[in-house]
Enzyme design. Structure first.
Site, PDB file in Angstrom:
ATOM      1  N   ARG A  19       0.720  -1.315  -0.013  1.00 14.86           N
ATOM      2  CA  ARG A  19       0.133  -0.020  -0.072  1.00 14.86           C
ATOM      3  C   ARG A  19       0.734   1.237  -0.120  1.00 14.86           C
ATOM      4  NH1 ARG A  19      -4.059  -2.191   4.633  1.00 14.86           N
ATOM      5  NH2 ARG A  19      -5.505  -3.417   3.221  1.00 14.86           N
ATOM      6  N   TYR A  52       3.175  -4.225  -7.071  1.00 15.66           N
ATOM      7  CA  TYR A  52       2.872  -3.304  -5.762  1.00 15.66           C
ATOM      8  C   TYR A  52       2.749  -1.969  -6.580  1.00 15.66           C
ATOM      9  CZ  TYR A  52       2.343  -7.265  -2.640  1.00 15.66           C
ATOM     10  OH  TYR A  52       2.202  -8.844  -2.136  1.00 15.66           O
ATOM     11  N   ASN A 158       0.753 -18.485  -2.676  1.00 17.09           N
ATOM     12  CA  ASN A 158      -0.684 -18.934  -2.941  1.00 17.09           C
ATOM     13  C   ASN A 158      -0.710 -20.294  -3.802  1.00 17.09           C
ATOM     14  OD1 ASN A 158      -1.992 -16.215  -2.361  1.00 17.09           O
ATOM     15  ND2 ASN A 158      -0.662 -15.398  -3.807  1.00 17.09           N
ATOM     16  N   SER A 209      -2.869 -10.822   4.301  1.00 19.72           N
ATOM     17  CA  SER A 209      -4.169 -10.234   4.616  1.00 19.72           C
ATOM     18  C   SER A 209      -4.558 -10.928   5.941  1.00 19.72           C
ATOM     19  CB  SER A 209      -5.145 -10.550   3.564  1.00 19.72           C
ATOM     20  OG  SER A 209      -6.371  -9.871   3.805  1.00 19.72           O
ATOM     21  N   GLY A 213      -7.878  -7.815   5.143  1.00 23.55           N
ATOM     22  CA  GLY A 213      -8.079  -6.591   4.254  1.00 23.55           C
ATOM     23  C   GLY A 213      -9.097  -5.591   4.897  1.00 23.55           C
ATOM     24  N   ARG A 267      -0.241   3.044  13.779  1.00 20.14           N
ATOM     25  CA  ARG A 267      -0.520   1.656  13.769  1.00 20.14           C
ATOM     26  C   ARG A 267       0.659   0.754  13.471  1.00 20.14           C
ATOM     27  NH1 ARG A 267      -5.120  -0.303  10.044  1.00 20.14           N
ATOM     28  NH2 ARG A 267      -4.424  -2.279  11.065  1.00 20.14           N
TER      29      ARG A 267
END
Length: 297
Positions: A19, A52, A158, A209, A213, A267
């Protein structure tokens, strides 16, 4: 966390950089602030991928490393490749696809290293299973990257066990990581054989995640069932619900490493608090049952 016999060690929590380009402030100073906030609390592993931020995040992060080359020795860099996006960066592409050809992998790694102002990646992952993969070609390309010194360790993301075992069959270096989606709302890996197979084959588990998310704190029936329990456990530990959810993953005997991404400095500063929360067996299943809406069979 030790990654097999590679000599590579990762921090217990991993900072995900996906992000970074979404932040309103992508200055070198702000990127450096996030890096410093991670390093100050022992989060030394940073998870990238070539795609990304529409191919922007590695370069943004790399600007901070270029400004202070001493940072590179304080961290471990992960990157991934094989997803080819339809993007202004590659205007000739007609469709999103996967590419595990030797040429694509080599080019992606060279680009990542240039963007990150680094001579070596600590870990390279194949981002998604490629149904058009030539396992012999891909395996040889990955082995060559380790032999050349451009990559220290190899893994996948994955992948199901049949995917990584096919690839491993054509490699001399061991795959040591599988990065998969795992959180209180996405629990299939615990029961469908994925996590068990990873432990059998010596693949460390990275969880992308880990907070679903943000859906973990939304209004779905599962999130609503979890909310009072997460709040209670957070209060008992003088913490917050998101850190309890991370601790739930980290308490598993497989040694799961959550990959956490946030642009909020406060955070980021709190993340290591998840390491201080102890989730015993009964509490672990209490959270599982709240998420599923029923007791285990």
């Amino acid at each position: 966390m030790q990654l097999g016999n590679t000599g590579v060690e990762f921090s217990r929590l991993v900072y995900g950089v996906w992000r970074l380009a979404d932040d309103a402030d992508t200055s070198v100073a702000n990127v450096r602030a996030k890096i410093d906030t991670c390093l100050e609390q022992g989060i030394t592993t940073f998870d990238h991928a070539d795609i990304y931020g529409d191919y922007r995040c590695e370069a943004l992060f790399g600007q901070a490393l270029a400004a202070d080359p001493t940072l590179r020795q304080q961290m471990q860099l992960v990157s991934k490749c094989d997803i080819a996006l339809v993007s202004d960066t590659f205007p000739g592409r007609r469709v999103k696809y996967y590419d595990t050809s030797a040429a694509y992998i080599r080019n992606s790694v060279d680009t990542s290293l240039a963007n990150l102002h680094s001579e070596q990646l600590d870990l390279l992952l194949i981002h998604r299973p490629d149904p058009f993969m030539d396992a012999a070609e891909t395996g040889a390309a990955l082995d060559a990257l380790v032999d050349s010194g451009k990559v220290r360790a190899l893994g996948v993301s994955n992948f199901m066990h049949w995917d990584w075992r096919l690839l491993q069959q054509h490699m001399k270096h061991r795959l040591v990581v599988n990065q998969i989606e795992m959180n209180l709302l996405q629990r299939e890996a615990f029961t469908d054989g994925t996590l068990a197979s990873m432990q059998l084959d010596g693949l460390a588990a990275m969880a992308w995640s880990p907070l679903a998310g943000g859906a973990l704190f939304g209004d779905s029936p599962a999130a609503q069932r979890l909310r009072p329990l997460l709040r209670r456990l957070a209060e008992q530990n003088n913490s917050s619900p998101d850190l309890v959810a991370l601790a739930w993953l980290m308490s598993h005997p497989a040694g799961i490493m959550p990959v956490v991404g946030t642009n909020n400095i406060e955070r980021v500063r709190a993340l290591s608090g998840a390491c201080d929360i102890r989730i015993d067996r009964e509490t672990w299943f209490e959270l599982w049952s709240a998420a599923s809406g029923q007791e285990v069979p």
